[in-house]
Design a protein around this motif. Structure first.
Motif, short mmCIF file in Angstrom:
data_model
loop_
_atom_site.label_atom_id
_atom_site.label_comp_id
_atom_site.label_asym_id
_atom_site.label_seq_id
_atom_site.Cartn_x
_atom_site.Cartn_y
_atom_site.Cartn_z
N GLY A 199 0.80 -1.23 0.00
CA GLY A 199 0.00 0.00 0.00
C GLY A 199 0.83 1.27 0.00
O GLY A 199 0.29 2.37 0.15
N CYS A 200 2.15 1.13 -0.17
CA CYS A 200 3.01 2.32 -0.18
C CYS A 200 4.33 1.99 -0.86
O CYS A 200 4.60 0.85 -1.19
N GLY A 201 5.13 3.01 -1.07
CA GLY A 201 6.43 2.90 -1.72
C GLY A 201 6.89 4.29 -2.10
O GLY A 201 6.24 5.29 -1.77
N TYR A 202 8.01 4.38 -2.78
CA TYR A 202 8.46 5.69 -3.27
C TYR A 202 7.45 6.22 -4.29
O TYR A 202 6.95 5.47 -5.12
N PHE A 203 7.18 7.50 -4.22
CA PHE A 203 6.31 8.18 -5.18
C PHE A 203 7.14 9.15 -6.02
O PHE A 203 8.22 9.58 -5.61
N ALA A 204 6.60 9.51 -7.18
CA ALA A 204 7.16 10.60 -7.96
C ALA A 204 6.70 11.89 -7.27
O ALA A 204 5.51 12.08 -7.05
N VAL B 278 7.56 -0.15 3.40
CA VAL B 278 7.77 -1.20 4.39
C VAL B 278 9.25 -1.58 4.34
O VAL B 278 9.79 -1.91 3.29
N GLU B 279 9.88 -1.51 5.50
CA GLU B 279 11.30 -1.86 5.65
C GLU B 279 11.40 -3.22 6.33
O GLU B 279 10.74 -3.47 7.33
N HIS B 280 12.23 -4.08 5.81
CA HIS B 280 12.51 -5.38 6.42
C HIS B 280 13.77 -5.23 7.27
O HIS B 280 14.86 -5.14 6.73
N LEU B 281 13.56 -5.15 8.57
CA LEU B 281 14.69 -4.91 9.47
C LEU B 281 15.44 -6.19 9.81
O LEU B 281 16.66 -6.23 9.78
N TYR B 282 14.70 -7.21 10.16
CA TYR B 282 15.28 -8.51 10.50
C TYR B 282 14.42 -9.55 9.82
O TYR B 282 13.45 -9.23 9.14
#
Length: 189
Positions: A64-69, A86-90
């Motif tokens: 539902g999200c990510g980098y946008f222009a 969404v970041e995958h930390l571990y």
């Protein structure tokens, strides 16, 4: 007739829209610029830019999200690539993070902070995040400055692996203000 544009979010000078499959020519000047992409240690190839667009489209669908222009409201020109992601930390741990890559000729004009603040608001208000992070290479002083100016604090360190290389990253974070904190902050203004 021109298609009506949908923006995911807006800030004072900027509007943010999802990337499209045909955005290669729009975003490649940023991603292929070695100086802009110094935190990645290289400018992207044609295939890497195409893969990046495909990855963002996957993220929109799955997360539902990510980098946008990020476009200038007045000129319509691309200013940056930014947004919550969404970041995958571990292995089994994810968090809502933010990212921002500002066009090099627009550095030091407050666009990084404006992108970061808009992304943080979106993460809290639209994605329901209780904490927002930014993972930043220790030598990326400009990004660390942006994070600090958004009241993010270093809370840890992780190791990311990119193109076969281990890259340490600082984890900066900001917690969602409690309702009473929002009231007292607005009363102080």
């Amino acid at each position: 007739m021109e298609e009506l544009q949908h923006y995911e979010m807006e800030s004072e000078r900027l509007c943010f829209r999802r990337l499209r499959a045909d955005d290669y020519a729009l975003i490649s000047p940023i991603l292929q610029d070695e100086q802009t992409m110094y935190a990645w240690e290289h400018g992207f190839t044609y295939d890497e830019v195409c893969d990046w667009i495909a990855d963002m489209m996957r993220r929109y669908q799955e997360d539902g999200c990510g980098y946008f222009a990020v476009l200038d409201k007045l000129t319509g020109e691309l200013v940056a690539l930014a947004g919550p992601l969404v970041e995958h930390l571990y292995k089994d741990t994810t968090a809502i993070g933010i990212g921002y890559i500002v066009r090099r000729d627009l550095w030091r004009q407050g666009y990084g902070k404006e992108c970061a603040e808009a992304s943080i608001r979106y993460a809290f208000d639209k994605l329901g995040a209780e904490r927002v992070i930014a993972t930043i290479r220790p030598g990326n002083l400009a990004s660390l400055h942006v994070a600090a100016s958004c009241k993010m604090q270093v809370v840890g360190e992780i190791m990311k692996h990119y193109q076969g290389k281990a890259m340490p990253h600082l984890v900066c974070a900001i917690d969602k203000p409690k309702p009473e904190e929002k009231k007292s902050a607005s009363a102080e203004k």
